[in-house]
Design a protein around this motif. Structure first.
Motif, PDB file in Angstrom:
ATOM      1  N   THR A  52      16.722 122.148  67.636  1.00 53.80           N
ATOM      2  CA  THR A  52      17.392 121.090  67.937  1.00 53.80           C
ATOM      3  C   THR A  52      18.910 121.106  67.662  1.00 53.80           C
ATOM      4  O   THR A  52      19.166 121.843  66.612  1.00 53.80           O
ATOM      5  CB  THR A  52      16.747 119.535  67.436  1.00 53.80           C
ATOM      6  OG1 THR A  52      16.951 119.581  66.207  1.00 53.80           O
ATOM      7  CG2 THR A  52      15.475 119.476  67.736  1.00 53.80           C
ATOM      8  N   PRO A  53      19.809 120.268  68.085  1.00 55.37           N
ATOM      9  CA  PRO A  53      21.074 120.321  67.560  1.00 55.37           C
ATOM     10  C   PRO A  53      21.265 120.036  65.975  1.00 55.37           C
ATOM     11  O   PRO A  53      22.041 120.675  65.364  1.00 55.37           O
ATOM     12  CB  PRO A  53      22.053 119.405  68.392  1.00 55.37           C
ATOM     13  CG  PRO A  53      21.115 119.362  69.569  1.00 55.37           C
ATOM     14  CD  PRO A  53      19.957 119.522  69.502  1.00 55.37           C
ATOM     15  N   ARG A  54      20.349 119.045  65.552  1.00 58.93           N
ATOM     16  CA  ARG A  54      20.441 118.982  64.046  1.00 58.93           C
ATOM     17  C   ARG A  54      19.996 119.963  63.348  1.00 58.93           C
ATOM     18  O   ARG A  54      20.614 120.207  62.351  1.00 58.93           O
ATOM     19  CB  ARG A  54      19.474 117.534  63.951  1.00 58.93           C
ATOM     20  CG  ARG A  54      20.158 116.209  64.328  1.00 58.93           C
ATOM     21  CD  ARG A  54      19.355 115.167  63.888  1.00 58.93           C
ATOM     22  NE  ARG A  54      20.073 113.973  64.424  1.00 58.93           N
ATOM     23  CZ  ARG A  54      19.714 112.705  64.043  1.00 58.93           C
ATOM     24  NH1 ARG A  54      18.602 112.526  63.192  1.00 58.93           N
ATOM     25  NH2 ARG A  54      20.365 111.549  64.287  1.00 58.93           N
ATOM     26  N   ILE A  55      18.938 120.651  63.700  1.00 55.03           N
ATOM     27  CA  ILE A  55      18.422 121.760  62.884  1.00 55.03           C
ATOM     28  C   ILE A  55      19.481 122.982  62.915  1.00 55.03           C
ATOM     29  O   ILE A  55      19.950 123.401  61.764  1.00 55.03           O
ATOM     30  CB  ILE A  55      17.261 122.372  63.567  1.00 55.03           C
ATOM     31  CG1 ILE A  55      15.931 121.379  63.545  1.00 55.03           C
ATOM     32  CG2 ILE A  55      16.910 123.811  63.019  1.00 55.03           C
ATOM     33  CD1 ILE A  55      14.690 121.922  63.927  1.00 55.03           C
ATOM     34  N   THR A  56      20.424 123.137  63.969  1.00 57.88           N
ATOM     35  CA  THR A  56      21.458 124.045  64.047  1.00 57.88           C
ATOM     36  C   THR A  56      22.569 123.678  63.116  1.00 57.88           C
ATOM     37  O   THR A  56      23.003 124.279  62.303  1.00 57.88           O
ATOM     38  CB  THR A  56      21.843 124.174  65.433  1.00 57.88           C
ATOM     39  OG1 THR A  56      20.776 124.574  66.358  1.00 57.88           O
ATOM     40  CG2 THR A  56      23.018 125.209  65.656  1.00 57.88           C
ATOM     41  N   ALA A  57      22.786 122.393  63.291  1.00 60.02           N
ATOM     42  CA  ALA A  57      23.987 121.813  62.601  1.00 60.02           C
ATOM     43  C   ALA A  57      23.800 121.726  60.960  1.00 60.02           C
ATOM     44  O   ALA A  57      24.507 121.798  60.102  1.00 60.02           O
ATOM     45  CB  ALA A  57      24.226 120.330  62.889  1.00 60.02           C
ATOM     46  N   GLN A  58      22.331 121.735  60.575  1.00 57.58           N
ATOM     47  CA  GLN A  58      22.059 121.541  59.159  1.00 57.58           C
ATOM     48  C   GLN A  58      21.512 122.957  58.679  1.00 57.58           C
ATOM     49  O   GLN A  58      20.946 122.960  57.494  1.00 57.58           O
ATOM     50  CB  GLN A  58      20.608 120.670  58.941  1.00 57.58           C
ATOM     51  CG  GLN A  58      21.083 118.917  59.450  1.00 57.58           C
ATOM     52  CD  GLN A  58      20.148 118.038  59.371  1.00 57.58           C
ATOM     53  OE1 GLN A  58      18.963 118.526  59.045  1.00 57.58           O
ATOM     54  NE2 GLN A  58      20.255 117.016  59.932  1.00 57.58           N
ATOM     55  N   SER A  59      21.873 123.905  59.409  1.00 58.92           N
ATOM     56  CA  SER A  59      21.215 125.358  59.102  1.00 58.92           C
ATOM     57  C   SER A  59      19.724 125.130  58.614  1.00 58.92           C
ATOM     58  O   SER A  59      19.308 125.692  57.602  1.00 58.92           O
ATOM     59  CB  SER A  59      22.115 125.808  57.890  1.00 58.92           C
ATOM     60  OG  SER A  59      23.402 125.790  58.436  1.00 58.92           O
TER      61      SER A  59
END
Length: 120
Positions: A52-59
């Protein structure tokens, strides 16, 4: 920086914060894509099929444990303590590097929380 963000955000201002670091992720197995996280017999790193975009943003990076209630012990696990006296300064520093609620939680809810924290 993401770990510092979460450690500082989730800490009671009266307490120190902490980050746990696995210094050698090669120690962890990587289960096959077909295996279920419920069938593992040793701690493993896990990459989800859907990002998800959150997983990507949070590495985002995950571990799966055979007994989730048992403490994880390893020669490669270190606890870094952040003194409560440094938390406000670290929050300002990581914000200057672009790590904020809006960048860690992309979307309207992240932007709104950042505005509320900064201006209200």
């Amino acid at each position: 920086l993401i770990a510092v963000y979460f450690a500082c955000q989730e800490t009671n201002p009266e307490n120190d914060a902490a980050i746990y670091v696995i210094s050698d992720v090669r120690e962890l197995d990587e289960p096959s894509r077909e295996s279920s996280p419920f069938d593992i017999d040793s701690t493993a790193s896990f990459t989800p099929h859907h990002v998800t975009p959150r997983i990507t943003a949070q590495s985002g990076s995950f571990t799966v444990h055979p007994d989730p209630k048992a403490p994880y012990r390893s020669d490669f696990l270190y606890k870094w303590t952040i003194s409560k006296s440094c938390i406000n300064k670290l929050e300002t520093m990581i914000s200057n590097y672009g790590v904020s609620h809006a960048s860690v939680f992309p979307g309207l809810d992240g932007i709104c929380k950042m505005i509320a924290e900064d201006f209200l």
